[in-house]
Scaffold this motif. Structure first.
Motif, mmCIF file in Angstrom:
data_model
loop_
_atom_site.group_PDB
_atom_site.id
_atom_site.type_symbol
_atom_site.label_atom_id
_atom_site.label_comp_id
_atom_site.label_asym_id
_atom_site.label_seq_id
_atom_site.Cartn_x
_atom_site.Cartn_y
_atom_site.Cartn_z
ATOM 1 N N LEU A 118 0.829 -1.105 -0.117
ATOM 2 C CA LEU A 118 -0.162 0.055 0.037
ATOM 3 C C LEU A 118 0.979 1.119 0.215
ATOM 4 N N PRO A 119 0.608 2.257 -0.985
ATOM 5 C CA PRO A 119 1.484 3.402 -0.965
ATOM 6 C C PRO A 119 1.182 4.297 0.363
ATOM 7 N N ARG A 120 2.374 5.037 0.622
ATOM 8 C CA ARG A 120 2.186 5.967 1.695
ATOM 9 C C ARG A 120 1.368 7.157 1.174
ATOM 10 N N HIS A 121 0.086 6.874 1.180
ATOM 11 C CA HIS A 121 -0.703 7.955 0.556
ATOM 12 C C HIS A 121 -0.958 9.036 1.750
ATOM 13 N N ALA A 122 -0.827 8.820 2.782
ATOM 14 C CA ALA A 122 -1.261 10.074 3.738
ATOM 15 C C ALA A 122 0.070 11.005 3.733
ATOM 16 N N ASP A 123 1.223 10.669 3.278
ATOM 17 C CA ASP A 123 2.246 11.652 3.102
ATOM 18 C C ASP A 123 1.983 12.338 2.222
ATOM 19 N N SER A 124 1.179 12.121 1.043
ATOM 20 C CA SER A 124 0.754 13.185 0.040
ATOM 21 C C SER A 124 -0.128 14.190 0.367
ATOM 22 N N ALA A 125 -0.837 14.026 1.251
ATOM 23 C CA ALA A 125 -1.772 14.625 1.854
ATOM 24 C C ALA A 125 -1.453 16.050 2.602
ATOM 25 N N THR A 126 -1.366 17.253 1.960
ATOM 26 C CA THR A 126 -0.873 18.513 2.370
ATOM 27 C C THR A 126 -1.778 19.619 2.833
ATOM 28 N N SER A 127 -3.070 19.548 2.382
ATOM 29 C CA SER A 127 -3.858 20.396 2.626
ATOM 30 C C SER A 127 -5.285 19.773 3.327
ATOM 31 N N PRO A 128 -6.130 20.518 3.897
ATOM 32 C CA PRO A 128 -7.340 19.992 4.402
ATOM 33 C C PRO A 128 -8.103 19.425 3.450
ATOM 34 N N GLU A 129 -8.176 19.885 1.945
ATOM 35 C CA GLU A 129 -8.798 19.399 0.871
ATOM 36 C C GLU A 129 -8.484 18.211 0.794
ATOM 37 N N ASP A 130 -7.347 17.504 1.180
ATOM 38 C CA ASP A 130 -6.960 16.232 0.871
ATOM 39 C C ASP A 130 -7.630 15.396 1.856
#
Length: 362
Positions: free
Chosen positions: A217-229
């Protein structure tokens, strides 16, 4: 996965597959009305107990105990109800005889003793290795043939080091929004697993290790940088323990679609956060003296942490798994991508104050 816990992972995945088979057999028997009364029993805390809960706890304890005899075990159930209810004990014996394979139980007393062996142990930072499991997480939805999970965790000195979660009704390719009735149309289900520092993986539930290809599973949470994510998972308007108006208010404060993924069981919620179908959850209990139970969270939380998630309680404190069978050192949960966790936590505090619930922050 190449890790120091390769054998533990192999044993845990194999027994999770057998446990999932037991759960499906119990559902099939109930569907055929072959075991009247299977779902009649209700525990003191008003959650239903099934044949699958007891049979799976016995299976997990005996299997992992045979493989790792020096380890300790914590499970949700005690055998008190089994000893008092012959109608319930009989199908537990039957399904174990049918499905447990090489794992042997001498008689009813042996099964009850195995179940009780993990009904009183409490976690401790100096206790060494302890396996924690919830034989059926989401029993109410299990009865309805909706999403449920089998949770297996290994703790060392109170720290999560391994997680194996079987989701017999969750598709390995599930996409948001995932709800309790999002049942895998292929019937295959999935397993998610993780070792601390070695990532999280998913694979179809069925099939031998050399027959299926796990997917990291990719480290998808690392790519969330804005509340929009942010993408929410919660349990909306189904549990009396949480403050629904606060959960919804936090999402509105952050402009996050709500409820998003909507699941009764905590383990399925952590699972969908690992897959990326969600990456945020908030849970505030109605009463300050209400605490989570270790088997609903230990291990399953590691899945989300291994994809870049951060988990604390409502006060921003790290979750302390050494506090006991109930997590009495923490109140509620706030989970989000690491870079956004402080924003979500602040929204929780602001919402509690604006809704007149600030006493829950004390």
């Amino acid at each position: 996965m190449d890790s120091p816990y390769r054998r533990e992972l192999e044993v845990a995945i194999a027994v999770a597959q057998t446990a999932a088979h037991i759960s499906r057999e119990v559902l099939a028997a109930a569907q055929a009305d072959a075991t009247p009364g299977t779902f009649d029993l209700v525990k003191d805390d008003l959650s239903p107990v099934t044949v699958a809960d007891f049979a799976i706890q016995a299976l997990l304890t005996r299997t992992l105990g045979n493989a790792f005899p020096d380890d300790g075990f914590i499970g949700e159930e005690s055998a008190d109800e089994l000893r008092q209810n012959a109608k319930l004990l009989s199908p537990v014996l039957a399904v174990l005889a049918q499905c447990a394979g090489d794992i042997q139980f001498r008689d009813a007393d042996d099964i009850c003793g195995v179940i009780d062996s993990c009904a009183t142990l409490t976690p401790d930072a100096g206790a060494g290795r302890i396996w924690v499991f919830d034989p059926i997480d989401g029993t109410k939805t299990f009865i309805r043939r909706e999403q449920y999970a089998i949770n297996i965790a290994l703790l060392e000195a109170g720290r999560q080091v391994l997680s194996v979660v079987a989701c017999p009704l969750l598709s390995v390719d599930a996409t948001a929004p995932v709800t309790d009735n999002s049942v895998d149309p292929t019937g295959r289900g999935c397993i998610l697993y993780a070792v601390r520092g070695h990532g999280a993986y998913t694979r179809p539930l069925l099939g031998e290790p050399d027959e299926v290809q796990p997917r990291r599973l990719p480290r998808h949470a690392d790519s969330a940088t804005s509340p929009e994510d942010l993408r929410s998972v919660t349990c909306w308007a189904l549990l009396d323990s949480g403050v629904d108006v606060v959960h919804k208010g936090v999402a509105e404060h952050l402009h996050v679609p709500f409820p998003g993924c909507d699941l009764l069981g905590w383990v399925p919620r952590w699972a969908v956060m690992a897959t990326g179908a969600a990456n945020m959850t908030v849970w505030v209990y109605k009463k300050r003296e209400r605490y989570a139970k270790i088997w609903d969270h230990a291990g399953a939380m590691l899945l989300f942490e291994e994809v870049g998630g951060m988990i604390t309680d409502v006060h921003g404190k790290e979750i302390d798994l050494t506090a006991g069978r109930k997590l009495e050192a923490n109140f509620g949960f706030v989970a989000a991508p690491k870079s956004l966790h402080h924003i979500v936590l602040r929204a929780v505090h602001d919402t509690l104050r604006s809704s007149g619930k600030e006493e829950l922050l004390r």
